[in-house]
Design an enzyme around this catalytic site. Structure first.
Site, PDB file in Angstrom:
ATOM      1  N   TRP A 134       0.827  -1.004  -0.024  1.00  0.00           N
ATOM      2  CA  TRP A 134      -0.072  -0.123   0.199  1.00  0.00           C
ATOM      3  C   TRP A 134       0.732   1.114   0.039  1.00  0.00           C
ATOM      4  O   TRP A 134       1.671   1.523   1.023  1.00  0.00           O
ATOM      5  CB  TRP A 134      -0.845   0.004   1.363  1.00  0.00           C
ATOM      6  CG  TRP A 134      -1.830   1.292   1.419  1.00  0.00           C
ATOM      7  CD1 TRP A 134      -1.344   2.676   1.599  1.00  0.00           C
ATOM      8  CD2 TRP A 134      -3.167   1.215   1.024  1.00  0.00           C
ATOM      9  NE1 TRP A 134      -2.553   3.398   1.440  1.00  0.00           N
ATOM     10  CE2 TRP A 134      -3.500   2.750   1.230  1.00  0.00           C
ATOM     11  CE3 TRP A 134      -4.290   0.341   0.590  1.00  0.00           C
ATOM     12  CZ2 TRP A 134      -4.983   3.017   0.924  1.00  0.00           C
ATOM     13  CZ3 TRP A 134      -5.390   0.816   0.651  1.00  0.00           C
ATOM     14  CH2 TRP A 134      -5.701   2.159   0.638  1.00  0.00           C
ATOM     15  N   GLU A 206       7.628  -1.532   0.806  1.00  0.00           N
ATOM     16  CA  GLU A 206       7.576  -1.378   2.068  1.00  0.00           C
ATOM     17  C   GLU A 206       8.502  -2.397   2.716  1.00  0.00           C
ATOM     18  O   GLU A 206       8.245  -3.473   2.491  1.00  0.00           O
ATOM     19  CB  GLU A 206       6.128  -1.567   2.891  1.00  0.00           C
ATOM     20  CG  GLU A 206       5.115  -0.694   2.411  1.00  0.00           C
ATOM     21  CD  GLU A 206       3.622  -1.379   2.672  1.00  0.00           C
ATOM     22  OE1 GLU A 206       3.430  -1.318   3.963  1.00  0.00           O
ATOM     23  OE2 GLU A 206       2.847  -1.780   1.668  1.00  0.00           O
ATOM     24  N   ASP A 239       9.605   2.685   1.233  1.00  0.00           N
ATOM     25  CA  ASP A 239       8.558   3.434   1.876  1.00  0.00           C
ATOM     26  C   ASP A 239       8.538   3.263   3.354  1.00  0.00           C
ATOM     27  O   ASP A 239       7.862   2.230   3.632  1.00  0.00           O
ATOM     28  CB  ASP A 239       7.177   3.198   1.184  1.00  0.00           C
ATOM     29  CG  ASP A 239       5.828   3.782   1.385  1.00  0.00           C
ATOM     30  OD1 ASP A 239       6.015   4.339   2.598  1.00  0.00           O
ATOM     31  OD2 ASP A 239       4.850   3.746   0.987  1.00  0.00           O
ATOM     32  N   GLN A 242       5.386   3.586   7.931  1.00  0.00           N
ATOM     33  CA  GLN A 242       5.005   3.130   9.184  1.00  0.00           C
ATOM     34  C   GLN A 242       6.304   2.460   9.782  1.00  0.00           C
ATOM     35  O   GLN A 242       6.105   2.515  10.999  1.00  0.00           O
ATOM     36  CB  GLN A 242       3.976   1.842   8.809  1.00  0.00           C
ATOM     37  CG  GLN A 242       2.564   2.292   8.203  1.00  0.00           C
ATOM     38  CD  GLN A 242       1.555   1.088   8.213  1.00  0.00           C
ATOM     39  OE1 GLN A 242       1.908   0.357   9.089  1.00  0.00           O
ATOM     40  NE2 GLN A 242       0.662   1.343   7.384  1.00  0.00           N
ATOM     41  N   LYS A 268       3.370   9.353   7.835  1.00  0.00           N
ATOM     42  CA  LYS A 268       2.700   9.165   9.017  1.00  0.00           C
ATOM     43  C   LYS A 268       3.632   9.401  10.063  1.00  0.00           C
ATOM     44  O   LYS A 268       3.099  10.361  10.945  1.00  0.00           O
ATOM     45  CB  LYS A 268       2.135   7.734   9.110  1.00  0.00           C
ATOM     46  CG  LYS A 268       1.310   7.365   8.061  1.00  0.00           C
ATOM     47  CD  LYS A 268       1.150   5.802   8.165  1.00  0.00           C
ATOM     48  CE  LYS A 268       0.214   5.254   7.332  1.00  0.00           C
ATOM     49  NZ  LYS A 268      -1.380   5.594   7.301  1.00  0.00           N
ATOM     50  N   ARG A 402      -3.774  -5.989  12.811  1.00  0.00           N
ATOM     51  CA  ARG A 402      -2.535  -5.099  13.013  1.00  0.00           C
ATOM     52  C   ARG A 402      -2.327  -4.253  14.474  1.00  0.00           C
ATOM     53  O   ARG A 402      -3.401  -3.505  14.839  1.00  0.00           O
ATOM     54  CB  ARG A 402      -2.508  -4.199  11.966  1.00  0.00           C
ATOM     55  CG  ARG A 402      -1.203  -3.158  12.028  1.00  0.00           C
ATOM     56  CD  ARG A 402      -1.079  -2.253  10.752  1.00  0.00           C
ATOM     57  NE  ARG A 402      -1.979  -1.458  10.576  1.00  0.00           N
ATOM     58  CZ  ARG A 402      -2.250  -0.650   9.372  1.00  0.00           C
ATOM     59  NH1 ARG A 402      -1.623  -1.053   8.495  1.00  0.00           N
ATOM     60  NH2 ARG A 402      -3.133   0.106   9.531  1.00  0.00           N
TER      61      ARG A 402
HETATM   62  C1  PLP Z   1       3.310   2.046   3.672  1.00  0.00           C
HETATM   63  C2  PLP Z   1       2.331   3.206   3.390  1.00  0.00           C
HETATM   64  N1  PLP Z   1       2.812   4.269   2.630  1.00  0.00           N
HETATM   65  C3  PLP Z   1       2.041   5.158   1.956  1.00  0.00           C
HETATM   66  C4  PLP Z   1       0.783   5.570   2.528  1.00  0.00           C
HETATM   67  C5  PLP Z   1      -0.172   6.236   2.041  1.00  0.00           C
HETATM   68  O1  PLP Z   1      -0.094   7.623   3.134  1.00  0.00           O
HETATM   69  P1  PLP Z   1      -1.260   8.586   3.049  1.00  0.00           P
HETATM   70  O2  PLP Z   1      -2.292   8.066   3.475  1.00  0.00           O
HETATM   71  O3  PLP Z   1      -0.532   9.715   3.994  1.00  0.00           O
HETATM   72  O4  PLP Z   1      -1.147   9.174   1.599  1.00  0.00           O
HETATM   73  C6  PLP Z   1       0.302   4.469   3.681  1.00  0.00           C
HETATM   74  C7  PLP Z   1      -1.099   4.697   4.323  1.00  0.00           C
HETATM   75  O5  PLP Z   1      -1.437   3.864   4.753  1.00  0.00           O
HETATM   76  C8  PLP Z   1       1.134   3.366   3.839  1.00  0.00           C
HETATM   77  O6  PLP Z   1       0.815   2.588   4.831  1.00  0.00           O
END
Ligand code: PLP
Length: 440
Positions: A134, A206, A239, A242, A268, A402
């Site tokens: 994601w 991620e 990315d 989290q 975040k 989670r």
């Molecule tokens: C790993 C990851 N990257 C990017 C995003 C997207 O971030 P945003 O919702 O601030 O656009 C999320 C959102 O849940 C995320 O979990």
């Protein structure tokens, strides 16, 4: 409680997916959120995974107040003092050669900027991403996301290829069980090479696939991915929305894994609840992009208020020793979950790092059939009992809780959450078996 206000929320807001609550919410502090009836709920989602230092931390509140007295927003070309200070602090935290930041608002936006940089410096446009990932909801980030429904929104940005995720518990290529031997990665890259138009640009990943069910890749996975990127001239993007700033019990996933990406995105956990994200790279990549005419000029780039909040977050993580605390509290929480697993056959797997943990619910441990009904019932029951938790429950994937409280969480709060989980599992299993007896 104001019934009219609740009704307004129901009637006047566009529903945007995810859980819906009948209550409205009034305030939040530390690990606790308070609803419109004054009920206190333990927040084991850290808001939307942002509140690592706890909700409304006094240091962040003070930083925001100070911004209100100085500057909230400026012309995008003027670099505010808090932005320079945050860039400096971030550079101290980052593994070399990462040190140059672009400050934007959301995770989606930070990934758009990363992809633009990668495309510009490589001259390519093809992007590899992992199953279950994601990365956001905007054009490029959504095209590279596979955790949620991609249907119904028309064609995606071209050039994205998916590599099956390294899920040892639920191998997507039905090859491994319990230990991923990375065949998924090798096979996925082979299919990418087969399909490639010869214009590779980036691999976007991620380090722990969170929304896709807390999937922790095996040891050596990112080293292999790093080599795969280098061999193809692709930019490796981590990315760390989290995973950055302590949740894993390390500064970043990159520092924990000892693998440095070409670009890192953080979001975040940087703003502590204020929209703030950053796309980070090396001097060399930045220079190449600049020479090629890189632009990412937006209304809220380099805004002072979020930067001041971000600086307060990093200073708080340092001053309160929250990185070590995440490791310590994560181990405490994990051992409590493992004790539950001893008593509940339906807890099939517990995984994750630090305070980013996943608990997978299954009908039985041999078949591993996902227990979605129980997941839904127990998550709702947890909420009734005062614990807010997130469940990932895509039908084609597992039912995974989670569990990610703020890093400031106390052992008392963890004990309370474990008691609630225990009760919710007992009540949920009762409900499922009653429904079965009644033939529902
Ligand atoms: C790993 C990851 N990257 C990017 C995003 C997207 O971030 P945003 O919702 O601030 O656009 C999320 C959102 O849940 C995320 O979990």
């Amino acid at each position: 409680m104001d019934q009219e206000l609740r009704q307004a929320a129901k009637d006047l807001l566009i529903r945007y997916g995810g859980d819906e609550f009948p209550q409205l919410f009034r305030s939040a502090r530390g690990t606790i959120v308070v609803d419109d009836e004054g009920r206190e709920i333990l927040d084991f989602t850290s808001g939307q995974m942002c509140a690592t230092v706890g909700h409304n931390h006094p240091a962040i509140v003070a930083a925001i107040k100070e911004s209100c007295d100085t500057a909230v927003h400026l012309f995008s070309g003027m670099i505010p003092e808090p932005v320079a200070k945050l860039a400096k602090k971030l550079a101290d935290w980052l593994p070399a050669p990462l040190r140059r930041s672009l400050f934007v608002n959301t995770g989606s936006e930070s990934n758009e900027a990363a992809l633009r940089l990668a495309k510009l410096v490589t001259g390519g446009y093809e992007v590899v991403a992992l199953g279950g990932s994601w990365h956001g909801t905007t054009g490029g980030s959504a095209a590279a996301s596979f955790a949620s429904d991609r249907r119904g929104y028309g064609p995606k940005v071209p050039g994205v290829h998916v590599v099956p995720e390294p899920n040892a518990y639920r191998c997507p290529i039905e090859h491994c069980r319990d230990a991923c031997d990375m065949t998924c990665l090798r096979f996925g890259l082979k299919t990418f090479d087969m399909a490639s138009d010869g214009a590779p640009a980036a691999v976007l990943v991620e380090p722990i696939i969170s929304s896709g069910g807390i999937i922790v890749p095996p040891k050596g996975y990112f080293q292999e991915l790093r080599r795969a990127c280098d061999a193809r001239g692709m930019v490796l993007i981590f990315d760390e929305a989290q995973t950055a700033f302590g949740r894993l019990g390390d500064r970043f996933a990159a520092t924990k894994l000892n693998v440095v990406p070409d670009i890192m995105t953080v979001s975040k956990t940087l703003g502590g609840g204020i929209p703030l994200a950053s796309t980070i790279t090396s001097d060399a990549l930045e220079e190449t992009a600049h020479e090629a005419g890189f632009t990412f000029y937006t209304s809220h780039i380099s805004d002072p208020l979020p930067a001041a909040a971000g600086l307060a977050v990093l200073e708080t993580v340092e001053s309160e020793g929250l990185i070590a605390r995440a490791a310590e509290m994560g181990a405490y929480l994990r051992s409590g979950l493992e004790a539950l697993q001893q008593r509940f056959e339906v807890i099939g797997d517990i995984r994750g790092e630090g305070l980013l943990l996943g608990v997978e619910l299954v009908k039985d441990r041999e078949s591993r059939v996902p227990f979605h009904a129980l997941g839904a019932i127990t998550t709702a029951r947890c909420y009734e009992l005062g614990l807010s938790m997130n469940i990932r429950r895509r039908p084609e994937r597992g039912a995974v809780w989670r569990i990610a409280p703020p890093l400031t969480v106390s052992t008392d709060e963890i004990d309370r959450a474990l008691e609630i989980l225990d009760q919710a599992l007992r009540d949920g299993l009762d409900q499922v078996s009653r429904a079965k007896d009644q033939g529902v």
